[in-house]
Structures are given as C-alpha cells and as structure tokens.
Design a protein around this motif. Structure first.
Motif, PDB file in Angstrom:
ATOM      1  N   GLY A 112      27.306  41.503  69.357  1.00 40.98           N
ATOM      2  CA  GLY A 112      28.113  40.965  68.277  1.00 40.98           C
ATOM      3  C   GLY A 112      27.417  40.921  66.920  1.00 40.98           C
ATOM      4  N   GLN A 113      26.140  41.295  66.869  1.00 43.18           N
ATOM      5  CA  GLN A 113      25.388  41.287  65.613  1.00 43.18           C
ATOM      6  C   GLN A 113      25.362  42.692  65.022  1.00 43.18           C
ATOM      7  OE1 GLN A 113      24.158  38.409  64.202  1.00 43.18           O
ATOM      8  NE2 GLN A 113      25.327  37.527  65.872  1.00 43.18           N
ATOM      9  N   GLY A 114      25.751  42.820  63.762  1.00 46.31           N
ATOM     10  CA  GLY A 114      25.827  44.118  63.109  1.00 46.31           C
ATOM     11  C   GLY A 114      24.477  44.785  62.949  1.00 46.31           C
ATOM     12  N   GLY A 115      24.484  46.110  63.131  1.00 44.06           N
ATOM     13  CA  GLY A 115      23.243  46.870  63.026  1.00 44.06           C
ATOM     14  C   GLY A 115      23.255  47.916  61.939  1.00 44.06           C
ATOM     15  N   GLY A 116      24.341  48.035  61.189  1.00 45.76           N
ATOM     16  CA  GLY A 116      24.389  49.010  60.101  1.00 45.76           C
ATOM     17  C   GLY A 116      24.895  50.369  60.544  1.00 45.76           C
ATOM     18  N   ASN A 117      24.501  51.393  59.780  1.00 44.23           N
ATOM     19  CA  ASN A 117      24.907  52.762  60.097  1.00 44.23           C
ATOM     20  C   ASN A 117      23.661  53.590  60.384  1.00 44.23           C
ATOM     21  OD1 ASN A 117      23.984  52.715  57.422  1.00 44.23           O
ATOM     22  ND2 ASN A 117      25.176  54.507  56.883  1.00 44.23           N
ATOM     23  N   ASN A 175      19.725  57.015  66.520  1.00 51.89           N
ATOM     24  CA  ASN A 175      20.846  57.876  66.883  1.00 51.89           C
ATOM     25  C   ASN A 175      20.309  59.199  67.416  1.00 51.89           C
ATOM     26  OD1 ASN A 175      23.124  59.450  67.023  1.00 51.89           O
ATOM     27  ND2 ASN A 175      23.848  58.981  64.971  1.00 51.89           N
ATOM     28  N   HIS A 176      20.365  59.376  68.726  1.00 54.05           N
ATOM     29  CA  HIS A 176      19.889  60.588  69.392  1.00 54.05           C
ATOM     30  C   HIS A 176      21.042  61.560  69.615  1.00 54.05           C
ATOM     31  CE1 HIS A 176      15.952  58.746  70.311  1.00 54.05           C
ATOM     32  NE2 HIS A 176      16.651  57.632  70.465  1.00 54.05           N
ATOM     33  N   THR A 177      22.035  61.538  68.713  1.00 54.01           N
ATOM     34  CA  THR A 177      23.206  62.390  68.857  1.00 54.01           C
ATOM     35  C   THR A 177      23.346  63.292  67.636  1.00 54.01           C
ATOM     36  OG1 THR A 177      24.913  61.078  67.731  1.00 54.01           O
ATOM     37  CG2 THR A 177      24.335  60.404  69.975  1.00 54.01           C
ATOM     38  N   ASP A 178      24.326  64.179  67.711  1.00 51.71           N
ATOM     39  CA  ASP A 178      24.587  65.078  66.588  1.00 51.71           C
ATOM     40  C   ASP A 178      25.733  64.565  65.712  1.00 51.71           C
ATOM     41  OD1 ASP A 178      26.726  65.465  68.271  1.00 51.71           O
ATOM     42  OD2 ASP A 178      26.480  67.629  68.443  1.00 51.71           O
ATOM     43  N   ARG A 179      26.042  63.289  65.828  1.00 49.99           N
ATOM     44  CA  ARG A 179      27.175  62.728  65.110  1.00 49.99           C
ATOM     45  C   ARG A 179      26.780  61.450  64.368  1.00 49.99           C
ATOM     46  NH1 ARG A 179      33.197  61.769  67.594  1.00 49.99           N
ATOM     47  NH2 ARG A 179      34.183  61.477  65.570  1.00 49.99           N
ATOM     48  N   TYR A 180      27.316  61.284  63.163  1.00 46.06           N
ATOM     49  CA  TYR A 180      27.048  60.108  62.338  1.00 46.06           C
ATOM     50  C   TYR A 180      27.651  58.857  62.973  1.00 46.06           C
ATOM     51  CZ  TYR A 180      27.597  56.982  58.300  1.00 46.06           C
ATOM     52  OH  TYR A 180      27.577  55.910  57.440  1.00 46.06           O
ATOM     53  N   ILE A 181      26.890  57.760  62.994  1.00 48.59           N
ATOM     54  CA  ILE A 181      27.385  56.468  63.451  1.00 48.59           C
ATOM     55  C   ILE A 181      27.641  55.628  62.205  1.00 48.59           C
ATOM     56  CG2 ILE A 181      26.833  54.347  64.709  1.00 48.59           C
ATOM     57  CD1 ILE A 181      25.146  56.110  66.608  1.00 48.59           C
ATOM     58  N   ASP A 182      28.926  55.359  61.956  1.00 49.43           N
ATOM     59  CA  ASP A 182      29.341  54.656  60.747  1.00 49.43           C
ATOM     60  C   ASP A 182      28.921  53.188  60.776  1.00 49.43           C
ATOM     61  OD1 ASP A 182      30.625  54.674  58.217  1.00 49.43           O
ATOM     62  OD2 ASP A 182      32.386  53.739  59.126  1.00 49.43           O
ATOM     63  N   SER A 183      28.946  52.586  61.949  1.00 46.55           N
ATOM     64  CA  SER A 183      28.490  51.202  62.111  1.00 46.55           C
ATOM     65  C   SER A 183      28.251  50.952  63.596  1.00 46.55           C
ATOM     66  CB  SER A 183      29.521  50.210  61.569  1.00 46.55           C
ATOM     67  OG  SER A 183      30.726  50.303  62.305  1.00 46.55           O
ATOM     68  N   PHE A 184      27.371  49.992  63.890  1.00 41.97           N
ATOM     69  CA  PHE A 184      27.181  49.581  65.287  1.00 41.97           C
ATOM     70  C   PHE A 184      26.815  48.110  65.328  1.00 41.97           C
ATOM     71  CE2 PHE A 184      22.740  50.262  64.286  1.00 41.97           C
ATOM     72  CZ  PHE A 184      22.045  49.410  65.130  1.00 41.97           C
ATOM     73  N   SER A 185      26.994  47.524  66.499  1.00 37.04           N
ATOM     74  CA  SER A 185      26.606  46.134  66.716  1.00 37.04           C
ATOM     75  C   SER A 185      26.063  46.004  68.133  1.00 37.04           C
ATOM     76  CB  SER A 185      27.795  45.192  66.520  1.00 37.04           C
ATOM     77  OG  SER A 185      28.780  45.427  67.504  1.00 37.04           O
ATOM     78  N   VAL A 186      25.227  45.006  68.306  1.00 39.51           N
ATOM     79  CA  VAL A 186      24.678  44.694  69.625  1.00 39.51           C
ATOM     80  C   VAL A 186      24.811  43.196  69.830  1.00 39.51           C
ATOM     81  CG1 VAL A 186      22.304  44.579  68.741  1.00 39.51           C
ATOM     82  CG2 VAL A 186      22.684  44.910  71.170  1.00 39.51           C
ATOM     83  N   THR A 231      20.838  62.213  64.524  1.00 36.08           N
ATOM     84  CA  THR A 231      19.435  62.507  64.859  1.00 36.08           C
ATOM     85  C   THR A 231      18.440  61.831  63.922  1.00 36.08           C
ATOM     86  OG1 THR A 231      19.413  64.596  63.644  1.00 36.08           O
ATOM     87  CG2 THR A 231      20.001  64.697  65.979  1.00 36.08           C
ATOM     88  N   SER A 232      18.583  60.521  63.777  1.00 37.95           N
ATOM     89  CA  SER A 232      17.645  59.771  62.937  1.00 37.95           C
ATOM     90  C   SER A 232      17.645  58.302  63.340  1.00 37.95           C
ATOM     91  CB  SER A 232      18.011  59.910  61.463  1.00 37.95           C
ATOM     92  OG  SER A 232      19.213  59.229  61.188  1.00 37.95           O
ATOM     93  N   SER A 233      16.806  57.536  62.650  1.00 36.17           N
ATOM     94  CA  SER A 233      16.824  56.092  62.831  1.00 36.17           C
ATOM     95  C   SER A 233      17.329  55.459  61.550  1.00 36.17           C
ATOM     96  CB  SER A 233      15.429  55.568  63.182  1.00 36.17           C
ATOM     97  OG  SER A 233      14.504  55.893  62.176  1.00 36.17           O
ATOM     98  N   GLY A 234      17.897  54.281  61.682  1.00 37.11           N
ATOM     99  CA  GLY A 234      18.437  53.583  60.529  1.00 37.11           C
ATOM    100  C   GLY A 234      17.453  52.553  60.005  1.00 37.11           C
ATOM    101  N   GLY A 235      17.906  51.782  59.054  1.00 38.73           N
ATOM    102  CA  GLY A 235      17.082  50.718  58.504  1.00 38.73           C
ATOM    103  C   GLY A 235      17.157  49.475  59.382  1.00 38.73           C
ATOM    104  N   ILE A 236      16.261  48.564  59.131  1.00 38.83           N
ATOM    105  CA  ILE A 236      16.221  47.317  59.886  1.00 38.83           C
ATOM    106  C   ILE A 236      17.241  46.353  59.295  1.00 38.83           C
ATOM    107  CG2 ILE A 236      14.790  45.346  60.517  1.00 38.83           C
ATOM    108  CD1 ILE A 236      12.377  47.366  60.219  1.00 38.83           C
ATOM    109  N   VAL A 237      18.063  45.797  60.167  1.00 43.94           N
ATOM    110  CA  VAL A 237      19.103  44.851  59.765  1.00 43.94           C
ATOM    111  C   VAL A 237      18.782  43.514  60.418  1.00 43.94           C
ATOM    112  CG1 VAL A 237      21.565  44.356  59.861  1.00 43.94           C
ATOM    113  CG2 VAL A 237      20.790  46.707  59.570  1.00 43.94           C
ATOM    114  N   CYS A 238      18.969  42.430  59.702  1.00 41.92           N
ATOM    115  CA  CYS A 238      18.692  41.107  60.237  1.00 41.92           C
ATOM    116  C   CYS A 238      19.944  40.569  60.900  1.00 41.92           C
ATOM    117  CB  CYS A 238      18.248  40.185  59.117  1.00 41.92           C
ATOM    118  SG  CYS A 238      17.777  38.547  59.695  1.00 41.92           S
TER     119      CYS A 238
END
Length: 120
Positions: free
Chosen positions: A20-25, A7-18, A29-36
C-alpha cells in the motif's frame, strides 16, 4: 525503509506500490529513485507476505498510435530475508514474467542487481 524499485522488464512501470506504500515509477530495464517509506519492525518474524501492485505505462508506435494500453498488475510477494543488521531499504524487483522479489538491504544494489530471478 526507503522503497527502491528495480524493473527487470522491457516495459515502463508508470507507478508501483508495496504493502500500500507508493514506490514511484521505473523505466524499463533500470532502477528507480528511492521513495519514502515503508515501516519495518526487526522483531516481526519472517516470512512476510506483501501485495505489490503496479501500472504498466501505455506504449505508442512511431505514428503515435497506441500499441499497448496502460495495464494494472499485481503479485503477492514474500519477504524471506536475510535482513541485515542495519536495514535501510526495501528493494522491489519486478521481473519479465510479472513475478516480484523483495529484499531488505543496507545499501541499494547496483542494477542489474538480480538479472535473473532467484528461486525461493
């Protein structure tokens, strides 16, 4: 491939998918954990287009008054490569202007791996 959000933004991302596969939150300005996981066939030719969708988290002021509601966003991103010999992760980089860049890597990139968006 494990999915890893950046996340290269100043705002929290509650959830995302790519694709159709979920990627978490992902915190601002950080990186998240690895999601399978998301499937990848090395024989599939590049470029590959994928829909990336996310939900911006709501924000409140110091008095707990809502200042920004949850909002949905999406971007049709293109995976161009290069692809390493032994791919393990799909990095999903979400930028301040709501553009997204996808990268397949052997090892997760440190944050900020891509502080500025690469041009296609």
């Amino acid at each position: 491939l494990g999915i890893l959000g950046y996340n290269h933004t100043d705002r929290y991302i509650d959830s995302f998918s790519v694709g159709g596969q979920g990627g978490g939150n992902v915190f601002a300005t950080s990186s998240g954990g690895i999601v399978c996981c998301i499937g990848y066939r090395p024989s599939r030719p590049l470029p590959i287009e994928m829909e990336v969708e996310w939900v911006w988290g709501s924000e409140e002021d110091e008095n707990q008054k809502l200042t920004r509601p949850r909002e949905r966003a999406s971007y049709r991103a293109t995976l161009n490569g290069p692809v390493p010999k032994e791919p393990h992760y799909l990095e999903v980089h979400i930028f301040q202007d709501s553009t997204v860049q996808l990268r397949i890597v052997n090892y997760p990139s440190p944050f900020p791996a891509m502080a500025t968006r690469r041009q296609p």
